[in-house]
Design an enzyme around this catalytic site. Structure first.
Site, PDB file in Angstrom:
ATOM      1  N   ARG A  53       0.826  -1.204   0.000  1.00  0.00           N
ATOM      2  CA  ARG A  53       0.000   0.000   0.000  1.00  0.00           C
ATOM      3  C   ARG A  53       0.858   1.251   0.000  1.00  0.00           C
ATOM      4  NH1 ARG A  53      -4.633  -1.092   4.317  1.00  0.00           N
ATOM      5  NH2 ARG A  53      -2.864  -1.984   5.392  1.00  0.00           N
ATOM      6  N   LYS A 195       7.714 -27.926   8.792  1.00  0.00           N
ATOM      7  CA  LYS A 195       8.910 -28.313   9.536  1.00  0.00           C
ATOM      8  C   LYS A 195       9.211 -29.776   9.240  1.00  0.00           C
ATOM      9  CE  LYS A 195       8.141 -25.059  13.341  1.00  0.00           C
ATOM     10  NZ  LYS A 195       9.183 -24.072  13.268  1.00  0.00           N
ATOM     11  N   GLU A 229       8.269 -21.434  24.179  1.00  0.00           N
ATOM     12  CA  GLU A 229       9.024 -20.358  23.539  1.00  0.00           C
ATOM     13  C   GLU A 229       9.700 -19.511  24.606  1.00  0.00           C
ATOM     14  OE1 GLU A 229       7.304 -18.709  19.758  1.00  0.00           O
ATOM     15  OE2 GLU A 229       5.528 -18.863  21.014  1.00  0.00           O
ATOM     16  N   HIS A 253      -1.017 -24.703  15.177  1.00  0.00           N
ATOM     17  CA  HIS A 253       0.202 -25.528  15.208  1.00  0.00           C
ATOM     18  C   HIS A 253       0.061 -26.782  16.082  1.00  0.00           C
ATOM     19  CE1 HIS A 253       1.619 -21.998  13.311  1.00  0.00           C
ATOM     20  NE2 HIS A 253       2.017 -21.337  14.378  1.00  0.00           N
TER      21      HIS A 253
HETATM   22  C1  BG6 Z   1       3.544 -18.120  15.014  1.00  0.00           C
HETATM   23  C2  BG6 Z   1       2.994 -17.410  16.210  1.00  0.00           C
HETATM   24  O1  BG6 Z   1       2.512 -18.680  14.253  1.00  0.00           O
HETATM   25  O2  BG6 Z   1       4.428 -19.153  15.443  1.00  0.00           O
HETATM   26  C3  BG6 Z   1       4.112 -16.837  17.068  1.00  0.00           C
HETATM   27  O3  BG6 Z   1       2.143 -16.358  15.784  1.00  0.00           O
HETATM   28  C4  BG6 Z   1       5.093 -17.931  17.421  1.00  0.00           C
HETATM   29  O4  BG6 Z   1       3.593 -16.227  18.238  1.00  0.00           O
HETATM   30  C5  BG6 Z   1       5.541 -18.691  16.185  1.00  0.00           C
HETATM   31  O5  BG6 Z   1       6.211 -17.317  18.060  1.00  0.00           O
HETATM   32  C6  BG6 Z   1       6.374 -19.900  16.553  1.00  0.00           C
HETATM   33  O6  BG6 Z   1       6.913 -20.475  15.398  1.00  0.00           O
HETATM   34  P1  BG6 Z   1       8.371 -21.116  15.411  1.00  0.00           P
HETATM   35  O7  BG6 Z   1       8.529 -21.675  14.056  1.00  0.00           O
HETATM   36  O8  BG6 Z   1       9.323 -19.999  15.710  1.00  0.00           O
HETATM   37  O9  BG6 Z   1       8.349 -22.130  16.490  1.00  0.00           O
END
Ligand code: BG6
Length: 507
Positions: A53, A195, A229, A253
Site C-alpha cells: 500500500r 517443519k 518459547e 500448530h
Molecule cells: C507463530 C505465532 O505462528 O508461530 C508466534 O504467531 C510464534 O507467536 C511462532 O512465536 C512460533 O513459530 P516457530 O517456528 O518460531 O516455532
C-alpha cells in the site's frame, strides 16, 4: 553442509505477495525464496511481485529485500547470485479498496509476464493482516485475477493464519473466499507443517512396522505435546492482545501436531486422503463441556522475571499491551479422543511465551510394567521403574529419543533409565530447510497435503470453542500468573497431577 536437493521443480510462474513490506515477507518469505533460488529449486523462470500500500518502485523493493535477507536470511548474499535473483523482484503499489488499483495490478502482471515469457500461472500470497483478506480476495475476483489465464495455467492463493478468530468467523472467511476461489485453489498455510520433523512424525509412524502396533490405548498411557518459547510478544502486543496463546498456537500448530500423532494411516499420501484422516481425528475429539473447562484447560500470563540471568518485563509491561490485560500467554489443554485407538488416553497440550526453553516436542509416555521384579536406581519414577518414553523433538535439535530401563553395571540387578537417540542433522549431515521453503514450493507444485482444508480449520475451532467462550465470559477473573523463565503456572501442574501424571522434561 548442503541441503538435500530434490527433483521437485515447479513450472514457471509468478508469485504475488500482498504485504510486501511486512514482517513475514522480510523475515521469512524473501529469505526462503532466495534460498530456494540459490539451490536452483525455484522454477527456471519465475517472477516475484511484491504488492504494497506504500509508495515503492522495483528498485526500492529490491533494496529493502536485500537488507531483509542480510538481516534474517540464513544464506549469505553472493553478489552475482543476488543480482540475478533481484532482477526477478518487482513491486506494485496498490489501494486494497480500489478496483482500479487491481486493474492496474492485472496489467502490470501481464506486462511482466509478457516480458519474461511467463505463461501466467500465478500464486497469490496474503501476507497481510486478516482484516485485509476479504477486501483483497473480493477485488481479485472482480478483476478476474481469480481464474487461470488459460487452460494450461493455474491460479492459487495462500492464506496465512489466523483463519478467523473463532468458529463463526473462520466459517465466514472460508465461505467468502469460497465465493471467489475454488477449494483446490486455496492453500491455508500453517508453517509448523513445513517443519521437517513434523513430517518425520508421519514417516516414523507410517514408514516403520514396529511402532504402529503399540501406538494405541493398550500401550500408551498418555501423550504430551509442548511448544515452549523463550521469546515474549516481540513487539506484536497489538496482535497478541486479540489473540492469546490458545488462538495463536494451539488452534493451529499444536492441533496439527496432535492430528499427526493421533490420525489413522491414510491409504495414500495425497492431499485429500491425508486431510480426510486429520479431520476424522478432530471430529473424534470428545467435546469439552463449558462446565468442565476449569478442569481441562489452564491459562496464565507471564510476570516480570529472569531469562538467562537477564531481567525481562512482564506481559502487561510490553508495548501495545493493556495494563489490565487478561490475554493468556500460556495455555494448556487436556483432550480425549473418542475412538477405538485412543479411548481413555489423555493428550496434554501446552504452549507458552517466556518459558525457560525454546522447544517443541511430542512425548509418548507408555504404560507402566505390570509387575516389578528389580530394584530401581534413582529416576523420576521414585520407587517404580519409570515408564518408557518416546520423545519426538520437533525443534531445535530435531530428533527422536527412546527412554528405557537398563541394568546398572555391577553386582545385583539395579535398573536405571537410559536414552537412545537419533539426531536428525548429524545423521543426514544436512541443514534442515526452513518451513516456508517447503511450503512455498509445495504450493507452486500444487501439492496441498501440508495445507489445511476448510473443514479441518473449522473442526479445530469447534474443539476449542467451549474453552474460548468460557474464558471470554470469565474475563474479570484474574489470570493465574507465572514468572518469566519458569515452566508455567502451578495450575497446569495440578491439571496433570489430578490424572496421576506430570509434565515431562525434554529428554
Ligand atoms: C507463530 C505465532 O505462528 O508461530 C508466534 O504467531 C510464534 O507467536 C511462532 O512465536 C512460533 O513459530 P516457530 O517456528 O518460531 O516455532
Amino acid at each position: 553442509m548442503t541441503k538435500t536437493n530434490t527433483e521437485r521443480k515447479p513450472e514457471p510462474c509468478t508469485l504475488v505477495i500482498f504485504g510486501a513490506t511486512g514482517d513475514l515477507t522480510k523475515r521469512k518469505l524473501i529469505p526462503a525464496l532466495y534460498d530456494l533460488y540459490s539451490e536452483q529449486m525455484l522454477p527456471n523462470n519465475v517472477a516475484i511481485m511484491g504488492v504494497t500500500r506504500g509508495d515503492m518502485d522495483d528498485n526500492g523493493f529490491r533494496r529493502r529485500m536485500k537488507k531483509a535477507n542480510e538481516e534474517f536470511g540464513s544464506r549469505k548474499i553472493i553478489g552475482k547470485e543476488w543480482d540475478a535473483f533481484e532482477a526477478r523482484l518487482h513491486c506494485c503499489a496498490i489501494d486494497y479498496d480500489k478496483r482500479d488499483s487491481f486493474e492496474n495490478l492485472k496489467k502490470t502482471l501481464e506486462s511482466i509476464e509478457g516480458k519474461s515469457e511467463l505463461s501466467g500461472s500465478r500464486l497469490f500470497y496474503l501476507s497481510v493482516p486478516p482484516s485485509a483478506y476479504l477486501p483483497i480476495v473480493k477485488k481479485l475476483g472482480e478483476v478476474g485475477l481469480n481464474t487461470p489465464r488459460s487452460d494450461d495455467t493455474w491460479t492459487r492463493i495462500i492464506i496465512e493464519k489466523p483463519i478467523g478468530d473463532d468458529l463463526e468467523s473462520a466459517r465466514e472467511l472460508n465461505d467468502k473466499v469460497g465465493d471467489v476461489f475454488t477449494e483446490d485453489q486455496v492453500y491455508r498455510i500453517d508453517h509448523f507443517l513445513g517443519k521437517e520433523t513434523v513430517q518425520n512424525l508421519l514417516a516414523f509412524r507410517f514408514a516403520n512396522g514396529i511402532f504402529e502396533p503399540i501406538w494405541n490405548r493398550h500401550y500408551i498411557d498418555h501423550v504430551q505435546i509442548t511448544a515452549g518459547e523463550t521469546v515474549g510478544v516481540e513487539g506484536r502486543g497489538g496482535y497478541y492482545e486479540r489473540s492469546g496463546a490458545l488462538r495463536d498456537m494451539i488452534q493451529n500448530h499444536l492441533l496439527q501436531v496432535f492430528a499427526h500423532t493421533a490420525m489413522e494411516a491414510p491409504a495414500r499420501f495425497d492431499a485429500d486422503t491425508f486431510r480426510d484422516e486429520k479431520v476424522k481425528v478432530f471430529d473424534s475429539v470428545k467435546p469439552i463441556s463449558h462446565e468442565e473447562v476449569d478442569n481441562v484447560a489452564v491459562r496464565a500470563q507471564y510476570t516480570r522475571g529472569k531469562m538467562n540471568g537477564k531481567d525481562v518485563p512482564g506481559y502487561k509491561e510490553e508495548k501495545g499491551v493493556d495494563k489490565n490485560s487478561v490475554t493468556e500467554t500460556y495455555a494448556a489443554l487436556t483432550l480425549h479422543i473418542n475412538n477405538w485407538r485412543w479411548a481413555g488416553v489423555p493428550f496434554y497440550l501446552r504452549t507458552g511465551k517466556r518459558l525457560p526453553k525454546r522447544v517443541s516436542e511430542v512425548i509418548l509416555v507408555f504404560k507402566q510394567i505390570p509387575h516389578q521384579i528389580f530394584q530401581v536406581d534413582g529416576g523420576p519414577g521414585g520407587m517404580n521403574i519409570d515408564a518408557n518414553i518416546l520423545a519426538i523433538r520437533l525443534q531445535p535439535d530435531e530428533g527422536i529419543s527412546l527412554r528405557f530401563g537398563a541394568k546398572v553395571p555391577g553386582q545385583g540387578m539395579k535398573i536405571k533409565p537410559v536414552t537412545m537417540k537419533f539426531d536428525y542433522e548429524s545423521t543426514f549431515n544436512t541443514k534442515l530447510a526452513d518451513a516456508y521453503e517447503r511450503l512455498l514450493l509445495d504450493a507452486m507444485l500444487g501439492d496441498a497435503a501440508l495445507f489445511s482444508r476448510h473443514d479441518g480449520v473449522e473442526a479445530s475451532w469447534r474443539i476449542l470453542m467451549p474453552v474460548l467462550e468460557t474464558w471470554q465470559n470469565e474475563k474479570i477473573k484474574p489470570l493465574p500468573a507465572y514468572e518469566a523463565g519458569s515452566w508455567g503456572p502451578k495450575e497446569a501442574e495440578e491439571m496433570l497431577h489430578r490424572d496421576g501424571c506430570w509434565w515431562r522434561e525434554c529428554l
